[in-house]
Structures are given as C-alpha cells and as structure tokens.
Scaffold this active site. Structure first.
Site, short mmCIF file in Angstrom:
data_model
loop_
_atom_site.label_atom_id
_atom_site.label_comp_id
_atom_site.label_asym_id
_atom_site.label_seq_id
_atom_site.Cartn_x
_atom_site.Cartn_y
_atom_site.Cartn_z
N CYS A 32 0.86 -1.18 0.00
CA CYS A 32 0.00 0.00 0.00
C CYS A 32 0.90 1.23 0.00
CB CYS A 32 -0.95 -0.01 1.19
SG CYS A 32 -0.14 -0.27 2.78
N HIS A 33 0.31 2.40 -0.13
CA HIS A 33 1.07 3.64 -0.29
C HIS A 33 0.47 4.75 0.56
CE1 HIS A 33 2.71 1.76 -3.98
NE2 HIS A 33 1.46 1.48 -4.29
N TYR A 49 3.21 11.66 -12.64
CA TYR A 49 1.80 11.88 -12.35
C TYR A 49 1.68 12.62 -11.03
CZ TYR A 49 2.35 7.95 -9.09
OH TYR A 49 2.78 7.12 -8.08
N THR A 77 6.16 6.36 -6.68
CA THR A 77 7.01 7.04 -7.65
C THR A 77 6.77 8.54 -7.68
OG1 THR A 77 5.44 6.63 -9.47
CG2 THR A 77 7.15 4.98 -9.10
N ARG A 124 12.79 -0.42 -3.65
CA ARG A 124 12.02 -0.75 -4.85
C ARG A 124 12.75 -0.26 -6.09
NH1 ARG A 124 5.94 1.27 -6.64
NH2 ARG A 124 5.16 -0.76 -7.33
N ARG A 130 6.70 3.84 -18.38
CA ARG A 130 5.78 4.98 -18.39
C ARG A 130 5.71 5.68 -17.03
NH1 ARG A 130 1.49 2.53 -15.89
NH2 ARG A 130 1.45 0.27 -16.13
N TYR A 157 9.35 -3.97 -9.98
CA TYR A 157 8.09 -3.72 -10.66
C TYR A 157 8.38 -3.64 -12.15
CZ TYR A 157 3.47 -1.57 -11.48
OH TYR A 157 2.19 -1.30 -11.90
N ASP A 257 -2.86 -2.40 -2.52
CA ASP A 257 -2.34 -1.35 -3.42
C ASP A 257 -3.06 -0.02 -3.20
OD1 ASP A 257 -0.50 -0.42 -5.35
OD2 ASP A 257 -1.99 -0.58 -6.95
N ASN A 262 -2.83 5.60 -10.51
CA ASN A 262 -2.87 5.54 -11.97
C ASN A 262 -3.99 4.70 -12.56
OD1 ASN A 262 -0.94 7.30 -13.11
ND2 ASN A 262 0.71 5.92 -12.54
#
Length: 301
Positions: A32-33, A49, A77, A124, A130, A157, A257, A262
């Site tokens: 999770c983030h 993003y 990211t 990570r 992308r 990833y 997640d 995104n």
C-alpha cells in the site's frame, strides 16, 4: 507547491465495503502507499503523475476497517527518492507498519541506518517505463549490494513482456527479490502459456524470488462489472494469482495497493478485493501463509 492532480486520475473510493471474508489474526496488507499530503510532503518535481492526497490516517483507518493488523508501505514514484511521507507513516504506526524505500546511489550509510531503525526493510526498483526514467543497472546493483548487509530485500516492478531482458539482472541480485503484482501478466494470454511460464520458471529456479499476488483491478480486462454477481469480479486475473499461491505458498504476499495509483477506468472497492482472497488461496493454510506467516517473516522477523 500548487497541487493539481493529473487529469483522469480517479479519487480513491471512500466507502469500502466490510469484507465478508474474515482475515486470520495477524494479517498484513503487504502493498500500500501514502501520497502526501502535498502541503506537508511535496511531490517530486520529476514525477510522471500527480495523485490525490492519501494520508497515513486514512490508510490506517482502512487497515482497521478491512481487518488487517499491519501494513507494508511502499514508496510511491510520485515522491521519487524523497521518502519522508512513507517514513512519517512508519513513525506513527506504533510498530504496525514496515516500509519499502526508493534510494539513489548517493544515499549515505547513516541514512540507510536511520531508515532501518524507522522500519524500512527493502528498496524498490521500478522498470515500468511509463512511470519512471531508466536508472542504470550498475547503479541498482550497487544499491542492492549495500542494502544486503541490512537484511533488506529488493522489490521489482516490471511488465511481463520485459522479463526476458531483465532476467539476468534479477537473477544476479544478492538479496531476496519480491516481484510486484504477479509480474504483471497479460491476462488475455493463457495461464499456462509461454509468457507466464517464464515467470513461473523464474520463481521455480530461484528460491530467493517471491511474488505479490495483488492488483486484480490493475491487471483485469473484464473488470469488476460482473454480469452475474461478485463471483465473477476480476475473474480473468484469479487463475494467475492462484497458480502462484499454490505452487509457491511460502513465497507469496498480498496487498490492497491502496490508494490504487494511476487507475483511469474504475476505482476498486477494497472490501471486495479482500473477499477475492479465498478464491486465490482456497484453504485456511494457504490463507495464513499468504497473509500472516510470509509477510511477518519477511518484514518483522
């Protein structure tokens, strides 16, 4: 900085259902983030993003609502190698969260030690073109060598089509390697087809490789809009996850997640995602390994 989210970015779902599946005691949401809040933890200038803010308080409320005991918070990211938002969440978790950081070659040993004390247990490496700019593999290998002495692991990833060119790098890493989201298979292809067989081969031949069997909402073509009820939600993804859980029960993890970065076509109900777990781990033993034994061994032992 001015906060303007990326056009098309969906707000995360604020009314998740209460799962019918009762999680075993000690369960861990292992992916999770947290995002921002941007007025406290600005997003990286080089980001691809700009998300919706998603705070530690909101993450911990979701944890409790779904029935998890702990979280593994993965650096996003959009924050680049500025790990402050993730570290702040760890420091306010009362020991109930661990972290996966993003670091650069110039990170100091003192910074690594401080992150370890805060609860970081991995770094990570993102190969999804992308989302991030390419980092030279020699730099990544140097970082892997440095974090190995802390007992940390590397999270990778990537997309399934890129596994052949990444194989040599992954198999040379000196740490445990945790693959995000079942290696992002193309679920339109057969579960026993050559592309997914290569990922199975990676795990079979390299016992240091683990997999998160997460993100059906990210991989699915059929989506959550089942024509005949929830039993068909994300049905195209489940055979891939189930195969990995059954073949490698001691090297699999699961995560929400949240807040689902995104996604552009739908935002999932996290309660429904939890209710899919018995369909990929159909026995109590597999569920305990997936949700309790494996993540606690990797992050808290």
């Amino acid at each position: 900085m001015e906060f303007t989210k990326t056009p098309g970015w969906l707000d995360w779902y604020t009314g998740p259902s209460k799962p019918r599946f009762q999680l075993p005691p000690g369960s861990v949401d292992a992916h999770c983030h947290v995002f921002g809040p941007s007025d406290q933890f600005p997003y990286a200038p080089e980001r691809k993003y700009t998300p919706c803010d998603a705070s530690k308080q909101q993450l911990f409320a979701l944890r409790d609502h779904l029935g998890f005991e702990k979280n593994v918070i993965v650096q996003a990211t959009c924050h680049g190698s500025d790990n402050r938002a993730m570290l702040d969440a760890l420091q306010h978790s009362e020991g109930r969260a661990r972290g996966v950081a993003t670091v650069r070659r110039d990170v100091s040993d003192e910074d690594l030690q401080a992150m370890h004390l805060a609860g970081v247990r991995g770094v990570r490496f993102n190969f999804v073109k992308r989302l991030v700019d390419f980092t030279p593999k020699d730099e990544l290998m140097e970082i892997a060598g440095r974090i190995a002495k802390w007992g940390w692991h590397v999270v990778v990833y990537f997309e399934a089509v890129d596994l052949p060119e990444l194989w040599d790098f992954f198999t040379a890493l000196p740490t445990t390697v945790v693959v995000d989201h079942t290696g992002r298979p193309d679920v339109r292809k057969p579960v026993d087809g050559p592309e997914f067989e290569l990922f199975v081969k990676l795990m079979r031949e390299h016992p240091n490789v683990w997999s998160k069997v997460s993100c059906p909402e990210r991989l699915s073509v059929t989506g959550p809009w089942a024509l005949h009820g929830e039993q068909n939600a994300y049905q195209d993804v489940l055979p891939f996850a189930r195969r990995i859980v059954q073949a490698f029960p001691d090297r699999v993890l699961w995560g929400t997640d949240w807040p689902h970065p995104n996604l552009k076509d739908h935002m999932p109900d996290d309660g429904l995602l939890v209710d899919l777990i018995p369909r990929i781990a159909p026995t109590a033993e597999l569920q305990r390994k997936l949700l309790v034994d494996n993540p606690n061994r990797l992050y808290w032992s």
